[in-house]
Write an enzyme that holds these catalytic residues in place. Structure first.
Site, PDB file in Angstrom:
ATOM      1  N   ARG A  64      14.757  27.772  14.294  1.00 33.06           N
ATOM      2  CA  ARG A  64      14.880  26.407  14.997  1.00 33.06           C
ATOM      3  C   ARG A  64      16.496  26.259  13.633  1.00 33.06           C
ATOM      4  NH1 ARG A  64      10.036  27.700  14.010  1.00 33.06           N
ATOM      5  NH2 ARG A  64       8.158  27.120  15.704  1.00 33.06           N
ATOM      6  N   LYS A  80      28.336  17.671  17.680  1.00 37.40           N
ATOM      7  CA  LYS A  80      27.259  17.936  18.786  1.00 37.40           C
ATOM      8  C   LYS A  80      27.602  19.538  19.210  1.00 37.40           C
ATOM      9  CE  LYS A  80      28.135  12.900  20.581  1.00 37.40           C
ATOM     10  NZ  LYS A  80      28.470  11.979  22.072  1.00 37.40           N
ATOM     11  N   GLU A 100      43.760  13.787  22.767  1.00 37.42           N
ATOM     12  CA  GLU A 100      43.000  13.720  21.533  1.00 37.42           C
ATOM     13  C   GLU A 100      43.070  12.676  20.119  1.00 37.42           C
ATOM     14  OE1 GLU A 100      39.390  12.949  22.518  1.00 37.42           O
ATOM     15  OE2 GLU A 100      39.451  14.498  24.025  1.00 37.42           O
ATOM     16  N   LYS A 111      37.535  10.770  12.742  1.00 38.77           N
ATOM     17  CA  LYS A 111      36.356  11.400  13.181  1.00 38.77           C
ATOM     18  C   LYS A 111      34.853  11.452  12.441  1.00 38.77           C
ATOM     19  CE  LYS A 111      34.365  13.897  17.155  1.00 38.77           C
ATOM     20  NZ  LYS A 111      33.529  15.344  17.561  1.00 38.77           N
ATOM     21  N   GLU A 120      25.228   8.170  17.478  1.00 43.10           N
ATOM     22  CA  GLU A 120      26.050   7.451  18.698  1.00 43.10           C
ATOM     23  C   GLU A 120      24.984   6.238  19.255  1.00 43.10           C
ATOM     24  OE1 GLU A 120      27.945  10.131  21.843  1.00 43.10           O
ATOM     25  OE2 GLU A 120      28.502   8.255  23.208  1.00 43.10           O
ATOM     26  N   ARG A 159      30.310   5.795  16.908  1.00 43.60           N
ATOM     27  CA  ARG A 159      30.549   6.348  17.491  1.00 43.60           C
ATOM     28  C   ARG A 159      31.027   6.458  18.527  1.00 43.60           C
ATOM     29  NH1 ARG A 159      27.962  12.738  16.446  1.00 43.60           N
ATOM     30  NH2 ARG A 159      29.874  14.276  17.665  1.00 43.60           N
ATOM     31  N   ASN A 219      34.633   8.084  22.378  1.00 46.94           N
ATOM     32  CA  ASN A 219      34.380   7.446  23.686  1.00 46.94           C
ATOM     33  C   ASN A 219      35.913   6.885  24.382  1.00 46.94           C
ATOM     34  OD1 ASN A 219      32.745   8.829  23.851  1.00 46.94           O
ATOM     35  ND2 ASN A 219      31.286   7.433  24.141  1.00 46.94           N
ATOM     36  N   HIS A 249      37.463   8.070  27.827  1.00 48.32           N
ATOM     37  CA  HIS A 249      36.613   8.750  28.365  1.00 48.32           C
ATOM     38  C   HIS A 249      35.413   8.353  29.846  1.00 48.32           C
ATOM     39  CE1 HIS A 249      37.454  11.388  24.797  1.00 48.32           C
ATOM     40  NE2 HIS A 249      36.559  12.508  25.038  1.00 48.32           N
ATOM     41  N   HIS A 285      36.243  10.915  32.190  1.00 45.53           N
ATOM     42  CA  HIS A 285      35.298  12.008  32.326  1.00 45.53           C
ATOM     43  C   HIS A 285      35.178  12.244  33.925  1.00 45.53           C
ATOM     44  CE1 HIS A 285      33.477  12.866  28.971  1.00 45.53           C
ATOM     45  NE2 HIS A 285      33.643  13.288  28.707  1.00 45.53           N
ATOM     46  N   HIS A 306      40.636  19.088  29.820  1.00 47.04           N
ATOM     47  CA  HIS A 306      39.757  18.023  29.187  1.00 47.04           C
ATOM     48  C   HIS A 306      40.917  16.284  28.526  1.00 47.04           C
ATOM     49  CE1 HIS A 306      36.786  15.049  27.801  1.00 47.04           C
ATOM     50  NE2 HIS A 306      37.927  15.118  26.006  1.00 47.04           N
TER      51      HIS A 306
HETATM   52  N1  LIG Z   1      30.790  19.379  20.591  1.00 44.30           N
HETATM   53  C1  LIG Z   1      31.981  18.108  20.840  1.00 44.30           C
HETATM   54  O1  LIG Z   1      31.755  17.199  20.335  1.00 44.30           O
HETATM   55  C2  LIG Z   1      33.424  18.105  21.605  1.00 44.30           C
HETATM   56  C3  LIG Z   1      33.970  17.683  22.252  1.00 44.30           C
HETATM   57  C4  LIG Z   1      35.496  17.821  22.137  1.00 44.30           C
HETATM   58  C5  LIG Z   1      35.452  18.886  23.419  1.00 44.30           C
HETATM   59  N2  LIG Z   1      34.277  19.337  23.743  1.00 44.30           N
HETATM   60  C6  LIG Z   1      33.914  20.813  24.315  1.00 44.30           C
HETATM   61  O2  LIG Z   1      34.947  21.888  24.355  1.00 44.30           O
HETATM   62  C7  LIG Z   1      35.325  22.133  25.205  1.00 44.30           C
HETATM   63  C8  LIG Z   1      36.689  22.745  25.418  1.00 44.30           C
HETATM   64  O3  LIG Z   1      37.521  23.061  24.260  1.00 44.30           O
HETATM   65  P1  LIG Z   1      38.814  24.214  24.313  1.00 44.30           P
HETATM   66  O4  LIG Z   1      39.844  22.483  25.119  1.00 44.30           O
HETATM   67  O5  LIG Z   1      39.037  24.290  22.958  1.00 44.30           O
HETATM   68  O6  LIG Z   1      39.032  24.731  25.335  1.00 44.30           O
HETATM   69  P2  LIG Z   1      38.701  26.164  24.861  1.00 44.30           P
HETATM   70  O7  LIG Z   1      37.901  26.858  23.984  1.00 44.30           O
HETATM   71  O8  LIG Z   1      37.966  26.416  26.774  1.00 44.30           O
HETATM   72  O9  LIG Z   1      39.854  26.801  24.735  1.00 44.30           O
HETATM   73  C9  LIG Z   1      40.562  26.665  26.079  1.00 44.30           C
HETATM   74  C10 LIG Z   1      41.649  28.667  26.147  1.00 44.30           C
HETATM   75  O10 LIG Z   1      42.925  28.517  25.012  1.00 44.30           O
HETATM   76  C11 LIG Z   1      42.143  29.520  24.558  1.00 44.30           C
HETATM   77  N3  LIG Z   1      42.585  29.603  23.117  1.00 44.30           N
HETATM   78  C12 LIG Z   1      41.411  29.043  22.387  1.00 44.30           C
HETATM   79  N4  LIG Z   1      42.348  29.386  21.433  1.00 44.30           N
HETATM   80  C13 LIG Z   1      43.506  29.756  21.102  1.00 44.30           C
HETATM   81  C14 LIG Z   1      44.964  29.981  20.463  1.00 44.30           C
HETATM   82  N5  LIG Z   1      44.794  29.915  18.590  1.00 44.30           N
HETATM   83  N6  LIG Z   1      45.725  30.954  21.138  1.00 44.30           N
HETATM   84  C15 LIG Z   1      46.287  30.937  22.635  1.00 44.30           C
HETATM   85  N7  LIG Z   1      45.409  31.103  23.185  1.00 44.30           N
HETATM   86  C16 LIG Z   1      43.618  30.285  22.670  1.00 44.30           C
HETATM   87  C17 LIG Z   1      40.604  29.503  24.490  1.00 44.30           C
HETATM   88  O11 LIG Z   1      40.820  31.690  24.906  1.00 44.30           O
HETATM   89  C18 LIG Z   1      40.276  28.940  26.028  1.00 44.30           C
HETATM   90  O12 LIG Z   1      41.504  29.605  27.141  1.00 44.30           O
HETATM   91  C19 LIG Z   1      34.751  21.911  26.461  1.00 44.30           C
HETATM   92  O13 LIG Z   1      33.799  22.504  26.763  1.00 44.30           O
HETATM   93  C20 LIG Z   1      34.343  20.208  26.280  1.00 44.30           C
HETATM   94  O14 LIG Z   1      32.567  19.783  26.123  1.00 44.30           O
HETATM   95  C21 LIG Z   1      32.678  19.737  22.854  1.00 44.30           C
HETATM   96 ZN   LIG Z   2      37.291  14.051  24.504  1.00 47.17          ZN
END
Ligand SMILES: NC(=O)c1ccc[n+]([C@@H]2O[C@H](COP(=O)([O-])OP(=O)(O)OC[C@H]3O[C@@H](n4cnc5c(N)ncnc54)[C@H](O)[C@@H]3O)[C@@H](O)[C@H]2O)c1
Ligand SMILES: [Zn+2]
Length: 389
Positions: A146, A168, A210, A252, A262, A266, A270, A273, A277, A290
């Site tokens: 939990r 999130k 972003e 943020k 949200e 919040r 978006n 987005h 999206h 993204h």
């Molecule tokens: N929780 C939230 O509020 C929130 C907000 C925005 C996005 N997200 C989520 O985040 C995800 C996308 O995250 P992302 O863009 O970081 O992608 P990711 O985690 O897939 O990383 C992108 C790539 O970069 C590589 N990588 C990571 N750090 C590295 C580094 N320092 N050097 C070299 N390579 C590296 C990873 O291995 C991967 O191949 C999505 O699933 C999205 O839904 C969540």
């Molecule tokens: Zn985003």
């Protein structure tokens, strides 16, 4: 079928004395940004070299008599040695790289590893990676026993300015992205811009969009600084990049502190987005990173605002110029407008049948409206060059 994720586990046994929280102070090389929702707190530390002080920082927050690290093999190859040196001997739980592993199955394998290692409610899960590792670890931490403490060590620009902040967490379902999730504020986020040195350029640019978004919704100064220093930003010069990361995190954190769930404010996060999206969905998350889809989404939202008379065309042109300066985007001209509209209709931003659409009124301010018509969106998509059918 993706191959079975290999999960290796290891616990980190904390050594030495636990120092008091006051031993960590905001200094010239470490900026502190807090999320405080009234009921939940979360601290983000931002500074070059902070990964090397990870152990001390977690000690200072009294985190984890037992710490478990989640990462991906690729990230660990690049940055694991620094984390090891900072935390002591650690063998992480590995999640294979890629969005397709952001699943309940991976979460199940994390539970397996934690249970086998004897993790308890006082344990902390430390996510070292991008948004995929962070969101998956976060959901495991939110639900295991939990809820156990979560620490983010974000290694992509997108994770540093966005996914590590705000609480999130979640995973994808075969029928849609991020359909399963929870709110679970990280206890601590340790953001070290120096780890971005190894990030592929396209991933870096994805995060930059972003940052531009934060500028458009809340800070003309941030927007202008990125626009004026694109060369230094691309060179990942700390003097320009670190303040941009700090300001993005502050924006943020401020928004999330006021509206964690949200229900109103919040939503401004978006911005870009709604269309973004939808572009990701119609291309099955394969064409765009993204941030690239969000770049188009911001251009669309600005175009729509200009045509409503809510934003000046001069501001729209400034945004278009900055997006163009940050590099090429994948094409959208073959994408069908009806398909994009359909994806928008299915979006989580539709509440009680009404679409909440965030529009910029100028660079640095937004308004959220719920009367945008499909005809307006279709007209915008047409002007963006998408296909009529
Ligand atoms: N929780 C939230 O509020 C929130 C907000 C925005 C996005 N997200 C989520 O985040 C995800 C996308 O995250 P992302 O863009 O970081 O992608 P990711 O985690 O897939 O990383 C992108 C790539 O970069 C590589 N990588 C990571 N750090 C590295 C580094 N320092 N050097 C070299 N390579 C590296 C990873 O291995 C991967 O191949 C999505 O699933 C999205 O839904 C969540
Ligand atoms: Zn985003």
């Amino acid at each position: 079928m993706p191959s079975r994720p290999s999960l290796r586990l290891a616990s980190l046994h904390q050594r030495g004395l636990v120092s008091s929280p006051s031993s960590i102070e905001a200094t010239a090389d470490a900026v502190r940004v807090d999320v405080d929702t009234g009921t939940r707190q979360s601290t983000t530390w931002i500074g070059d070299g902070l990964v090397d002080r990870l152990g001390t920082i977690l000690d200072g927050h009294r985190l984890g008599a037992r710490r478990y690290v989640l990462s991906s093999p690729g990230i660990w190859r690049l940055h694991g040695a620094r984390v090891q040196a900072a935390l002591g001997t650690v063998e992480p739980i590995f999640l294979p790289d890629g969005e397709r592993y952001k699943t309940l199955r991976s979460v199940g394998l994390i539970y397996d590893a934690l249970i086998r290692a004897g993790a308890d409610r006082g344990s902390a899960l430390v996510a070292v990676g991008g948004g995929v590792v962070g969101d998956t670890a976060g959901f495991a931490a939110a639900t295991f026993l939990r809820g156990i403490a979560l620490v983010h060590v974000p290694t992509t620009l997108l994770a540093q300015v966005d996914s590590s902040i705000g609480g999130k967490v979640g995973v994808n379902h075969a029928l849609g992205k991020n359909l399963i999730g929870a709110f679970h504020q990280p206890a601590v986020v340790v953001t070290d811009p120096s780890v971005l040195a190894t990030l592929p350029r396209r991933e870096f640019r994805s995060g930059l969009y972003e940052v531009v978004k934060y500028g458009v919704i809340a800070s003309r100064g941030l927007f202008d600084r990125i626009a004026a220093h694109t060369t230094q930003v691309f060179a990942r010069e700390t003097a320009v990049l670190s303040p941009a990361i700090v300001e993005s995190c502050r924006i943020k954190a401020d928004v999330v502190s006021k509206d964690e769930r949200e229900s109103g404010l919040r939503r401004i996060l978006n911005f870009g987005h709604t269309i973004g999206h939808a572009l990701e969905a119609v291309t099955r998350y394969r064409r765009f990173r993204h941030g690239e889809a969000i770049a188009y989404g911001m251009l669309g939202a600005a175009d729509l605002a200009v045509h409503r008379g809510a934003m000046s065309s001069a501001d729209r042109d400034k945004l278009a110029a900055l997006v163009a300066a940050l590099g090429p985007l994948p094409s959208v001209t073959d994408l069908p407008i009806p398909g994009v509209l359909e994806a928008i209709r299915r979006d989580k931003k539709v509440v009680h049948g009404r679409l909440h659409f965030v529009l910029a009124t100028t660079i640095g301010a937004t308004v959220t409206v719920d009367d945008v018509t499909e005809a307006e969106i279709a007209a915008t998509l047409t002007r963006m060059g998408l296909h009529a059918s």
